[in-house]
Write a protein that holds these residues in place. Structure first.
Motif, PDB file in Angstrom:
ATOM      1  N   THR A 113      10.756   5.706   9.055  1.00 18.04           N
ATOM      2  CA  THR A 113      11.749   5.284   8.065  1.00 18.04           C
ATOM      3  C   THR A 113      11.158   4.196   7.170  1.00 18.04           C
ATOM      4  O   THR A 113      10.485   3.282   7.646  1.00 18.04           O
ATOM      5  CB  THR A 113      13.003   4.744   8.772  1.00 18.04           C
ATOM      6  N   LEU A 114      11.439   4.278   5.901  1.00 18.50           N
ATOM      7  CA  LEU A 114      11.045   3.248   4.949  1.00 18.50           C
ATOM      8  C   LEU A 114      12.304   2.549   4.440  1.00 18.50           C
ATOM      9  O   LEU A 114      13.220   3.211   3.930  1.00 18.50           O
ATOM     10  CB  LEU A 114      10.276   3.865   3.781  1.00 18.50           C
ATOM     11  N   VAL A 115      12.361   1.225   4.606  1.00 21.76           N
ATOM     12  CA  VAL A 115      13.495   0.432   4.116  1.00 21.76           C
ATOM     13  C   VAL A 115      12.982  -0.436   2.978  1.00 21.76           C
ATOM     14  O   VAL A 115      12.011  -1.183   3.144  1.00 21.76           O
ATOM     15  CB  VAL A 115      14.094  -0.446   5.233  1.00 21.76           C
ATOM     16  N   ILE A 116      13.617  -0.329   1.836  1.00 21.90           N
ATOM     17  CA  ILE A 116      13.179  -1.061   0.644  1.00 21.90           C
ATOM     18  C   ILE A 116      14.262  -2.062   0.262  1.00 21.90           C
ATOM     19  O   ILE A 116      15.429  -1.699   0.069  1.00 21.90           O
ATOM     20  CB  ILE A 116      12.932  -0.100  -0.534  1.00 21.90           C
ATOM     21  N   LEU A 117      13.887  -3.314   0.160  1.00 18.91           N
ATOM     22  CA  LEU A 117      14.787  -4.380  -0.271  1.00 18.91           C
ATOM     23  C   LEU A 117      14.429  -4.779  -1.701  1.00 18.91           C
ATOM     24  O   LEU A 117      13.260  -4.732  -2.091  1.00 18.91           O
ATOM     25  CB  LEU A 117      14.677  -5.597   0.656  1.00 18.91           C
ATOM     26  N   MET A 118      15.413  -5.184  -2.444  1.00 22.44           N
ATOM     27  CA  MET A 118      15.224  -5.673  -3.821  1.00 22.44           C
ATOM     28  C   MET A 118      14.527  -4.626  -4.694  1.00 22.44           C
ATOM     29  O   MET A 118      13.683  -4.958  -5.534  1.00 22.44           O
ATOM     30  CB  MET A 118      14.412  -6.977  -3.822  1.00 22.44           C
TER      31      MET A 118
ATOM     32  N   HIS B 101       1.774  10.365  -3.929  1.00 27.66           N
ATOM     33  CA  HIS B 101       0.856  10.179  -2.800  1.00 27.66           C
ATOM     34  C   HIS B 101       1.155  11.138  -1.654  1.00 27.66           C
ATOM     35  O   HIS B 101       0.624  10.975  -0.557  1.00 27.66           O
ATOM     36  CB  HIS B 101       0.921   8.740  -2.303  1.00 27.66           C
ATOM     37  N   GLY B 102       1.998  12.141  -1.906  1.00 26.95           N
ATOM     38  CA  GLY B 102       2.184  13.197  -0.925  1.00 26.95           C
ATOM     39  C   GLY B 102       3.520  13.264  -0.228  1.00 26.95           C
ATOM     40  O   GLY B 102       3.752  14.156   0.588  1.00 26.95           O
ATOM     41  N   LYS B 103       4.441  12.357  -0.520  1.00 28.04           N
ATOM     42  CA  LYS B 103       5.752  12.403   0.117  1.00 28.04           C
ATOM     43  C   LYS B 103       6.559  13.571  -0.454  1.00 28.04           C
ATOM     44  O   LYS B 103       6.540  13.820  -1.673  1.00 28.04           O
ATOM     45  CB  LYS B 103       6.513  11.089  -0.116  1.00 28.04           C
ATOM     46  N   ASP B 104       7.263  14.276   0.411  1.00 31.32           N
ATOM     47  CA  ASP B 104       8.068  15.422  -0.019  1.00 31.32           C
ATOM     48  C   ASP B 104       9.170  14.948  -0.979  1.00 31.32           C
ATOM     49  O   ASP B 104       9.952  14.048  -0.644  1.00 31.32           O
ATOM     50  CB  ASP B 104       8.691  16.088   1.208  1.00 31.32           C
ATOM     51  N   PRO B 105       9.277  15.539  -2.173  1.00 29.39           N
ATOM     52  CA  PRO B 105      10.334  15.142  -3.110  1.00 29.39           C
ATOM     53  C   PRO B 105      11.741  15.338  -2.544  1.00 29.39           C
ATOM     54  O   PRO B 105      12.689  14.688  -3.013  1.00 29.39           O
ATOM     55  CB  PRO B 105      10.108  16.058  -4.321  1.00 29.39           C
ATOM     56  N   ALA B 106      11.864  16.212  -1.523  1.00 29.37           N
ATOM     57  CA  ALA B 106      13.185  16.452  -0.934  1.00 29.37           C
ATOM     58  C   ALA B 106      13.542  15.437   0.146  1.00 29.37           C
ATOM     59  O   ALA B 106      14.618  15.530   0.753  1.00 29.37           O
ATOM     60  CB  ALA B 106      13.238  17.872  -0.357  1.00 29.37           C
ATOM     61  N   THR B 107      12.659  14.462   0.379  1.00 29.23           N
ATOM     62  CA  THR B 107      12.948  13.427   1.383  1.00 29.23           C
ATOM     63  C   THR B 107      14.257  12.719   1.045  1.00 29.23           C
ATOM     64  O   THR B 107      14.485  12.312  -0.103  1.00 29.23           O
ATOM     65  CB  THR B 107      11.805  12.392   1.445  1.00 29.23           C
TER      66      THR B 107
ATOM     67  N   ASP C 258       0.855  -1.188   0.000  1.00 32.25           N
ATOM     68  CA  ASP C 258       0.000   0.000   0.000  1.00 32.25           C
ATOM     69  C   ASP C 258       0.890   1.237   0.000  1.00 32.25           C
ATOM     70  O   ASP C 258       1.204   1.816   1.046  1.00 32.25           O
ATOM     71  CB  ASP C 258      -0.914  -0.020   1.238  1.00 32.25           C
ATOM     72  N   TRP C 259       1.327   1.655  -1.183  1.00 35.18           N
ATOM     73  CA  TRP C 259       2.261   2.774  -1.294  1.00 35.18           C
ATOM     74  C   TRP C 259       1.630   4.090  -0.835  1.00 35.18           C
ATOM     75  O   TRP C 259       2.316   4.968  -0.320  1.00 35.18           O
ATOM     76  CB  TRP C 259       2.756   2.901  -2.733  1.00 35.18           C
ATOM     77  N   GLN C 260       0.325   4.220  -0.990  1.00 35.16           N
ATOM     78  CA  GLN C 260      -0.344   5.438  -0.545  1.00 35.16           C
ATOM     79  C   GLN C 260      -0.228   5.597   0.967  1.00 35.16           C
ATOM     80  O   GLN C 260       0.054   6.683   1.477  1.00 35.16           O
ATOM     81  CB  GLN C 260      -1.811   5.411  -0.967  1.00 35.16           C
ATOM     82  N   SER C 261      -0.427   4.500   1.700  1.00 26.59           N
ATOM     83  CA  SER C 261      -0.290   4.563   3.155  1.00 26.59           C
ATOM     84  C   SER C 261       1.147   4.792   3.567  1.00 26.59           C
ATOM     85  O   SER C 261       1.435   5.536   4.516  1.00 26.59           O
ATOM     86  CB  SER C 261      -0.821   3.262   3.775  1.00 26.59           C
ATOM     87  N   LEU C 262       2.074   4.165   2.863  1.00 23.11           N
ATOM     88  CA  LEU C 262       3.492   4.344   3.194  1.00 23.11           C
ATOM     89  C   LEU C 262       3.923   5.795   3.017  1.00 23.11           C
ATOM     90  O   LEU C 262       4.740   6.309   3.780  1.00 23.11           O
ATOM     91  CB  LEU C 262       4.360   3.442   2.316  1.00 23.11           C
TER      92      LEU C 262
END
Length: 409
Positions: A331-336, A351-357, A321-325
């Motif tokens: 912190t978001l950790v992405i594997l693979m 979905h609203g995350k700041d592009p400068a994150t 659920d990328w919208q909720s994330l």
């Protein structure tokens, strides 16, 4: 009489289960020795007017019988083994003399030369008892014991079973890549293996340590034929185990964190093969840590989420659920996710995350080839192309990327 000092002691393992053992003295020596005697199943009788609180607790629990008085002639009758450990030298000598007359093996804590038996420095690891005697140097005995037990536990000393064994498989999490980060149990099981089926992302350096007789199988090269890759691996595990071999399935990270370990465990259960699962250190935490990134930090992130990026956000197979994330503050950790990071970053921003994150990519984490590349959600796709970031890499998204250890002067 005790043997001359130049003659070595003859080592033997006493089977004391149900047999009478007398311990004279209830102090610190007794406190150290009693648990092993109880564990051996001995019928322990303590003769002492007083005892330490720990020894007294053993008596109250019924683990030992306590005669609350000083030693008297005849106390050793019908005993098989005696430990004399009082501060009364005269009483110790009388008890030792009774043991000699009755031909009972006797240990004396105050005078090793007057004893007819010595207590070795002992340790245990997975059914193996290590007992070390070095004459009158107990510290050296303990040091040798510790070295051997540690070697058995970590697998640097191999002690494989040679008798017939029940077919079994161990699913071992090898950790993020550094061979020193596998668990002690995982390393020991590797040392006992006949067959190791290894993933590409497993700690490869460990394979070089295996004895020549161990068959190492690259899971990526198992012939698949009409089978799916995972099904073929499952079949290989079952076949080798049914052939009576000790099998280790060596995986990167943890078997159950995007490692398909449960699928293998289920296949083994259906085949009636016992399976041991050995957890591993997940790269989702260890790799950021190795690159100086804490996945949580006071005042910055109170949560972290781990997701798989092997399926793009717009793929109908995606379960994320990328919208909720995108709404989460942690912190978001992405594997693979290296080859999909552009699409992932775009989805988070949409979905609203700041592009400068802030974003960090840690390639080959915990190994000698480790490198870290920093970017933002707005620039990460181009950065990955420009810096030629390749899998395996762990991607960290969030403010923790900017948290670092202060530089020392």
């Amino acid at each position: 009489m005790p043997e001359p000092a130049e003659h070595p002691a003859y080592p033997v393992g006493l089977r004391l289960s149900g047999r009478r053992v007398v311990v004279i003295g209830g102090g610190q020596v007794a406190q150290r020795r009693l648990p092993a005697l109880v564990a051996a199943g001995a019928d322990v009788v303590l003769v002492s007017p007083s005892a330490t609180p720990s020894v007294e607790a053993m008596a109250e629990a019924g683990e030992i019988r306590w005669t609350r008085r000083r030693y008297e002639e005849g106390d050793l009758a019908e005993s098989w083994y005696v430990l004399v450990a009082t501060g009364d030298t005269e009483a110790n000598a009388r008890a030792s003399a009774e043991a000699e007359r009755s031909r009972i093996w006797c240990v004396r804590s105050d005078d090793a030369e007057a004893a007819t038996a010595w207590t070795p420095a002992t340790g245990r690891s997975e059914g193996v008892t290590v007992a070390v005697l070095t004459g009158r140097d107990p510290r050296r005995s303990a040091a040798v014991r510790d070295a051997i037990v540690e070697g058995l536990r970590e697998g640097s000393i191999a002690a494989p079973h040679v008798r017939a064994r029940t077919p079994s498989v161990a699913l071992v999490g090898g950790g993020p890549g550094d061979p020193d980060l596998i668990t002690v149990r995982g390393r020991r099981l590797l040392a006992e293996a006949d067959v190791v089926i290894a993933d590409r992302l497993g700690p490869r350096d460990l394979l070089d340590e295996l004895p020549p007789h161990v068959e190492v199988i690259d899971a990526a090269k198992i012939p698949y034929g009409r089978f799916m890759a995972q099904e073929a691996i499952n079949n290989a595990l079952v076949e080798h185990a049914k052939a009576g071999r000790s099998v280790v399935r060596l995986k990167g990270g943890d078997p159950y964190v995007f490692g398909r370990g449960m699928e293998e465990a289920q296949a083994l259960a259906e085949a009636g093969i016992p399976c041991t699962v050995v957890p591993g250190i997940s790269s989702s935490i260890s790799v950021p840590s190795a690159a100086g990134i804490p996945v949580t930090h006071r005042g910055v992130a109170h949560e972290f989420t781990v997701v798989s990026g092997h399926v793009a956000p717009d793929d109908p197979r995606s379960l994320v659920d990328w919208q909720s994330l995108a709404r989460l503050r942690g912190t978001l950790v992405i594997l693979m996710g290296v080859d999909k990071i552009g699409a992932i970053a775009a989805a988070l921003v949409s979905h609203g995350k700041d592009p400068a994150t802030r974003v960090a990519l840690v390639q080959e984490g915990t190994t000698a080839a480790q490198r870290r590349v920093d970017a933002t959600l707005a620039t990460v796709a181009e950065t990955v192309r420009a810096e030629e970031v390749r899998p395996p890499a762990v991607i960290v998204v969030g403010d923790v990327v900017g948290v670092g250890v202060p530089t020392l002067p």
